[in-house]
Design an enzyme around this catalytic site. Structure first.
Site, PDB file in Angstrom:
ATOM      1  N   GLY A 132     -14.525  34.300  35.643  1.00 28.61           N
ATOM      2  CA  GLY A 132     -15.050  32.924  35.520  1.00 28.61           C
ATOM      3  C   GLY A 132     -15.286  32.204  34.121  1.00 28.61           C
ATOM      4  O   GLY A 132     -16.408  31.890  34.210  1.00 28.61           O
ATOM      5  N   SER A 134     -12.930  30.596  31.773  1.00 23.33           N
ATOM      6  CA  SER A 134     -12.292  29.514  30.519  1.00 23.33           C
ATOM      7  C   SER A 134     -12.318  27.780  32.222  1.00 23.33           C
ATOM      8  O   SER A 134     -12.104  28.204  33.354  1.00 23.33           O
ATOM      9  CB  SER A 134     -10.766  29.556  30.459  1.00 23.33           C
ATOM     10  OG  SER A 134     -10.630  30.704  29.533  1.00 23.33           O
ATOM     11  N   GLU A 250     -14.762  43.394  26.618  1.00 23.74           N
ATOM     12  CA  GLU A 250     -13.617  42.119  25.936  1.00 23.74           C
ATOM     13  C   GLU A 250     -12.298  42.555  25.162  1.00 23.74           C
ATOM     14  O   GLU A 250     -11.547  42.982  25.122  1.00 23.74           O
ATOM     15  CB  GLU A 250     -13.296  41.040  26.863  1.00 23.74           C
ATOM     16  CG  GLU A 250     -11.996  40.367  27.284  1.00 23.74           C
ATOM     17  CD  GLU A 250     -11.816  39.596  27.408  1.00 23.74           C
ATOM     18  OE1 GLU A 250     -11.437  38.591  28.204  1.00 23.74           O
ATOM     19  OE2 GLU A 250     -13.523  39.127  28.350  1.00 23.74           O
TER      20      GLU A 250
END
Length: 385
Positions: A132, A134, A250
């Site tokens: 969670g 953007s 990421e």
């Protein structure tokens, strides 16, 4: 022959490299029935059954300590697994986020109770996480988040909205970056991370259908969601430090190089046949290989830094920016080649695979940080701005 076979593998330790043969044998059986246009979904492919099969083999959470259900292996062991999963287009999307970053984040910042509860479930392929970060109207300015977790005597009350949340409609939990104090103008101050059980009252998840017809992106709404005190990860107000460390995981992995790899391998296999061979296609293949090999070496180098406990934020951004540029080049260049051929000459399945990758390729430079934001980070890291 997979493209992966042609890339230099020597920098990965031998004990981790030895995993490859076993993984390839498993995948040859597990995904052989899936056509290329399905396998081309790469790490966006979703199968809870497949994830649980990997969990049973100990291939999820492989770097986590054994006391939490992991294998206690090095990060390079996971790197080998990920490369093989992506190279064949295995449907690993269900556990992807939990394995890549949620588990390591909980291990580093979580309480002992959080580790005991979440990590074994992640390793078994039973707990799936989404990110969670953007929000609407924030663009890529992550520090301007407005979703709030307001502290009170019973924990937190969560209000706000997240968007572009991958697989939220399939996941059990979200790790959300929220504001626990101050205002959006305070930027990095007052940000924290919380674990949100997506089955709680007040959580609404709405899938977003993309150009390909898939619905893996979602909007997530929080309407006075009650969170217990143990929803907080790390210290209150430490969220920016935590989320930037998380983004290094990421942005630097093989998924930033291999999103188009199933298409490339299918095209290359056809180019190697008498029907598909052409000098221009062989030159294109050579160009892609010469870009892919150093990018992979860069990705492995970032992995080395991560194993030493470093936080190579700028280096990871560089891998992501260059890698996604190549990922987007591949379908465009292959399309130029295929549509220069005579009608009816190109195999239908290759065209179907190209069509899917072409439709989703614009997202490659959006997910994990947009191109402009990453280039700004790189410029600052080089002292150019």
């Amino acid at each position: 022959m997979s493209t992966l076979n042609t890339l230099a593998l020597s920098r990965i330790p031998a004990e981790d490299e030895a995993l490859r043969a076993e993984v390839r044998a498993f995948l040859a059986d597990a995904v052989q029935a899936l056509p290329p246009h399905v396998r081309a979904r790469s790490w966006g492919g979703y199968s809870t059954e497949f994830s649980r099969r990997l969990g049973a083999r100990g291939w999820i959470g492989v770097t986590l300590p054994p006391q939490y259900g992991g294998a206690g292996r090095s990060a390079f062991a996971r790197y080998v697994l990920v490369e093989e999963f992506l190279a064949c287009g295995a449907p690993v999307g269900s556990h992807w986020i939990a394995d890549r970053q949620s588990g390591p984040l909980i291990l580093k910042y979580g309480t002992e109770a959080q580790k005991q509860f979440y990590l074994p479930r992640i390793c078994r392929g039973e707990a799936f996480f989404c990110i969670g970060m953007s929000e609407p109207n924030a663009g890529s300015d992550l520090a301007s988040v407005k979703t709030r977790a307001v502290p009170d005597a019973e924990g937190f009350v969560l209000k706000g909205q997240k968007i572009w949340t991958t697989n939220a409609h399939h996941c059990h939990y979200m790790i959300a970056l929220v504001r626990t104090s101050g205002a959006a103008e305070d930027r990095h101050k007052g940000l924290s991370q919380v674990i949100v059980d997506l089955s709680l009252p007040g959580v609404t998840v709405r899938p977003i259908t993309d150009l390909s017809g898939d619905s893996h992106f979602c909007e997530v709404f929080f309407d006075n969601v009650r969170l217990a005190p143990d929803a907080l990860i790390g210290r209150e107000g430490q969220g920016w430090e935590q989320v930037t460390a998380e983004l290094a995981f990421e942005r630097s992995g093989p998924e930033r190089l291999f999103s188009s790899i199933v298409l490339f391998d299918e095209w290359l296999a056809w180019v190697r046949t008498p029907q598909g061979r052409s000098e221009s296609a062989l030159r294109l293949a050579g160009r892609i290989f010469t870009e892919l090999a150093p990018l992979r070496a860069m990705s492995v180098s970032v992995q080395e830094k991560l194993t030493r406990g470093e936080s190579p934020i700028v280096e990871a951004a560089l891998v992501k920016e260059l890698g996604t540029t190549l990922e987007q080049f591949i379908p465009a260049a292959i399309a130029d080649d295929l549509f220069s051929r005579d009608a009816g000459e190109v195999p239908l399945e290759l065209l179907r695979t190209l069509a899917y990758v072409t439709e989703v390729a614009p997202s490659f430079s959006l997910r994990g940080g947009t191109r402009d934001i990453l280039r700004g980070m790189i410029a600052r890291g080089l002292g150019l701005r």
